[in-house]
Design an enzyme around this catalytic site. Structure first.
Site, mmCIF file in Angstrom:
data_model
loop_
_atom_site.group_PDB
_atom_site.id
_atom_site.type_symbol
_atom_site.label_atom_id
_atom_site.label_comp_id
_atom_site.label_asym_id
_atom_site.label_seq_id
_atom_site.Cartn_x
_atom_site.Cartn_y
_atom_site.Cartn_z
ATOM 1 N N GLU A 1 0.817 -1.234 0.000
ATOM 2 C CA GLU A 1 0.000 0.000 0.000
ATOM 3 C C GLU A 1 0.839 1.267 0.000
ATOM 4 O O GLU A 1 0.632 2.177 0.820
ATOM 5 C CB GLU A 1 -0.948 -0.043 1.211
ATOM 6 C CG GLU A 1 -1.848 -1.285 1.214
ATOM 7 C CD GLU A 1 -2.704 -1.439 2.454
ATOM 8 O OE1 GLU A 1 -3.300 -2.527 2.628
ATOM 9 O OE2 GLU A 1 -2.802 -0.481 3.256
ATOM 10 N N GLU B 1 -5.924 -11.045 -0.885
ATOM 11 C CA GLU B 1 -6.688 -10.821 0.357
ATOM 12 C C GLU B 1 -8.197 -10.796 0.061
ATOM 13 O O GLU B 1 -8.924 -9.917 0.511
ATOM 14 C CB GLU B 1 -6.251 -9.489 1.007
ATOM 15 C CG GLU B 1 -4.762 -9.378 1.263
ATOM 16 C CD GLU B 1 -4.348 -8.099 1.969
ATOM 17 O OE1 GLU B 1 -3.141 -7.800 1.975
ATOM 18 O OE2 GLU B 1 -5.224 -7.402 2.525
HETATM 19 O O1 G3I Z 1 -2.560 -7.748 19.146
HETATM 20 C C1 G3I Z 1 -3.450 -6.832 19.718
HETATM 21 C C2 G3I Z 1 -3.967 -7.396 21.036
HETATM 22 O O2 G3I Z 1 -2.866 -7.460 21.943
HETATM 23 C C3 G3I Z 1 -5.033 -6.467 21.570
HETATM 24 O O3 G3I Z 1 -5.584 -7.050 22.770
HETATM 25 C C4 G3I Z 1 -6.172 -6.354 20.521
HETATM 26 C C5 G3I Z 1 -7.272 -5.448 21.021
HETATM 27 O O4 G3I Z 1 -7.305 -4.259 20.381
HETATM 28 O O5 G3I Z 1 -5.608 -5.782 19.306
HETATM 29 C C6 G3I Z 1 -4.637 -6.668 18.768
HETATM 30 O O6 G3I Z 1 -4.126 -6.062 17.628
HETATM 31 C C7 G3I Z 1 -5.034 -6.117 16.518
HETATM 32 C C8 G3I Z 1 -4.328 -6.896 15.376
HETATM 33 O O7 G3I Z 1 -5.161 -6.855 14.197
HETATM 34 C C9 G3I Z 1 -4.091 -8.333 15.761
HETATM 35 O O8 G3I Z 1 -5.298 -8.983 15.948
HETATM 36 C C10 G3I Z 1 -5.264 -4.689 16.060
HETATM 37 O O9 G3I Z 1 -6.042 -4.020 17.073
HETATM 38 C C11 G3I Z 1 -6.065 -4.690 14.752
HETATM 39 O O10 G3I Z 1 -6.148 -3.376 14.224
HETATM 40 C C12 G3I Z 1 -5.330 -5.547 13.709
HETATM 41 O O11 G3I Z 1 -6.157 -5.567 12.582
HETATM 42 C C13 G3I Z 1 -5.484 -6.082 11.414
HETATM 43 C C14 G3I Z 1 -5.348 -4.940 10.401
HETATM 44 O O12 G3I Z 1 -4.756 -5.485 9.186
HETATM 45 C C15 G3I Z 1 -4.503 -3.824 10.961
HETATM 46 O O13 G3I Z 1 -3.998 -3.055 10.034
HETATM 47 C C16 G3I Z 1 -6.379 -7.169 10.826
HETATM 48 O O14 G3I Z 1 -6.428 -8.287 11.734
HETATM 49 C C17 G3I Z 1 -5.845 -7.643 9.479
HETATM 50 O O15 G3I Z 1 -6.798 -8.478 8.849
HETATM 51 C C18 G3I Z 1 -5.610 -6.412 8.577
HETATM 52 O O16 G3I Z 1 -5.017 -6.877 7.366
HETATM 53 C C19 G3I Z 1 -4.760 -5.891 6.364
HETATM 54 C C20 G3I Z 1 -3.554 -6.364 5.560
HETATM 55 O O17 G3I Z 1 -2.458 -6.556 6.403
HETATM 56 C C21 G3I Z 1 -3.237 -5.364 4.474
HETATM 57 N N1 G3I Z 1 -4.386 -5.069 3.640
HETATM 58 C C22 G3I Z 1 -5.625 -4.714 4.338
HETATM 59 C C23 G3I Z 1 -5.939 -5.763 5.386
HETATM 60 C C24 G3I Z 1 -7.211 -5.437 6.072
HETATM 61 O O18 G3I Z 1 -7.060 -4.253 6.783
#
Ligand code: G3I
Length: 392
Positions: free
Chosen positions: A166, A271
């Site tokens: 991105e 994805e």
């Molecule tokens: O690890 C922490 C955990 O310790 C905490 O308790 C919890 C509560 O908030 O958050 C956890 O972190 C989360 C992380 O995923 C792991 O689960 C983050 O809040 C959350 O924002 C994060 O979301 C990920 C997102 O990328 C962040 O940018 C999604 O799972 C994941 O599916 C998403 O994937 C992205 C690709 O990498 C790139 N393209 C878009 C795609 C969707 O956004």
């Protein structure tokens, strides 16, 4: 024959009288549904993004479904900078080691996601001890150290890397991230060179969303051409594929795959998911920085998806896979962003706490009508390509 005699005969006939009861054949194991990986075996790899519960043994049901259905895996979060390199000089490879081992154990094409991104990268990477932006050279050295360490650790085991994720705005221009403002546009080329240095055998991809829109597609084409002109080892382009029922059109998708394939690079859908819920925003895409407040009308099916929507999703996936199959020689992989609806990021983006249905398996891991629709398009199941008007 007396009533009692009749009854006994009847029971006997049914073989239910003690001692002579016929041997019960063990209940046949429930038939496992046909596998996506087999249906598309000679067409492209079929993968899924895994959260840590799947490969840590916490979610054995999803792990079984992954083993059964897919021949490639991507890490939803465990190989991102904040996960593997949370503090300067401190690497945490536990979860990532388990992810790679899970893939190897099941003979899968293991993907690494992602080395250089503006999200999920700790602030320390871009700042000095006083919180001021570091110099170009310092950031380049930090990027090189990270890539050599992470890619080097999985050399020959992780087969393909989303090196840069991105880097472009929706108008195709370079996104002004700290990577770009501190290093400059050449941070992309540097990242690919470092990844190639760390593992010359790994495939190296540029990955982005909304590239089906003309301006962004042309931005990607220009970026890849620039990298190729500089002799940068870029293997392929990842089309994320965070779609809706009405976006993109089959024509937009066809044009985009053809445009990237024409650059002589591999093309992957990296994805894939299809959002069926009302849109909180006008624009499409997957910019995780965007969020919207929950409203009841944005979460219309908290209990179950109506059959009419199941059928709409099935038609949508059949259309998408029709285009993918049409480009069988150009597309090397189609990866879903998640395994079942229960674990999809689309339940919490862009609106937190919704019940979304974007994948092929429901919250109990059962195949949905969309799963059958995709199989019907598969060449190995007698599916046909678009030329014979199979989709749209
Ligand atoms: O690890 C922490 C955990 O310790 C905490 O308790 C919890 C509560 O908030 O958050 C956890 O972190 C989360 C992380 O995923 C792991 O689960 C983050 O809040 C959350 O924002 C994060 O979301 C990920 C997102 O990328 C962040 O940018 C999604 O799972 C994941 O599916 C998403 O994937 C992205 C690709 O990498 C790139 N393209 C878009 C795609 C969707 O956004």
């Amino acid at each position: 024959m007396t009533a009692r005699g009749l009854a006994t005969a009847g029971l006997a006939a049914l073989g239910l009288l003690g001692g002579c009861a016929p041997r019960r054949t063990p209940a046949a194991a429930p038939l496992s549904p046909p596998a996506l990986k087999d249906a598309f075996r000679n067409t492209f790899l079929v993968g899924a993004a895994l959260n840590s519960r799947v490969f840590s043994g916490a979610d054995t049901a999803d792990a079984r479904l992954v083993e059964q259905q897919f021949n490639s895996i991507s890490p939803e979060n465990v190989l991102k900078w904040e996960s593997v390199h949370p503090r300067p000089g401190a690497y945490d490879f536990g979860p990532a080691d388990r992810y790679v081992a899970f893939g190897e154990q099941h003979g899968m094409f293991v993907i690494g996601h992602t080395l250089v991104w503006h999200n999920q990268t700790p602030r320390w990477v871009f700042e000095d001890a006083d919180g001021k932006p570091v110099s170009r050279d310092t950031l380049i050295a930090r990027m090189r150290d990270h890539i050599l360490t992470v890619v080097g650790r999985y050399r020959g085991r992780v087969r393909g890397w989303d090196v840069v994720n991105e880097a472009l705005n929706d108008d195709g221009s370079m996104r002004r991230t700290p990577w770009d403002t501190i290093v400059g546009d050449d941070y992309v080329a540097l990242a690919f060179r470092f990844a190639h240095e760390a593992d010359p055998g790994a495939e190296l991809y540029y990955n982005d969303y909304s590239v089906e829109n003309a301006a962004k597609r042309q931005g990607v084409v220009a970026l890849i051409r620039r990298l190729q002109a500089e002799g940068v080892p870029v293997t392929g382009v990842g089309i994320q594929g965070h779609y809706r029922l009405d976006w993109p059109s089959p024509e937009q998708l066809d044009t985009t795959i053809a445009a990237f394939a024409a650059l002589g690079v591999k093309v992957m859908i990296t994805e894939l998911d299809v959002d069926v819920l009302p849109s909180a925003f006008r624009q499409t895409g997957a910019d995780v920085a965007l969020h919207a407040a929950a409203r009841p009308e944005l979460n219309p099916w908290p209990a179950a998806l109506p059959d009419s929507m199941q059928q709409a999703l099935a038609r949508r996936y059949a259309t998408l896979f029709g285009v993918f199959v049409e480009h069988a020689g150009e597309i090397s992989r189609v990866t879903f962003w998640g395994v079942t609806d229960a674990g999809s990021w689309k339940n919490n983006w862009p609106v937190p706490g919704r019940t979304n249905y974007p994948l092929l398996f429901d919250r109990q891991g059962r195949p949905k009508p969309a799963f059958d629709a995709v199989l019907r398009v598969a060449p190995q199941r007698g599916g046909s390509s678009r030329r014979q008007g199979s989709h749209g």
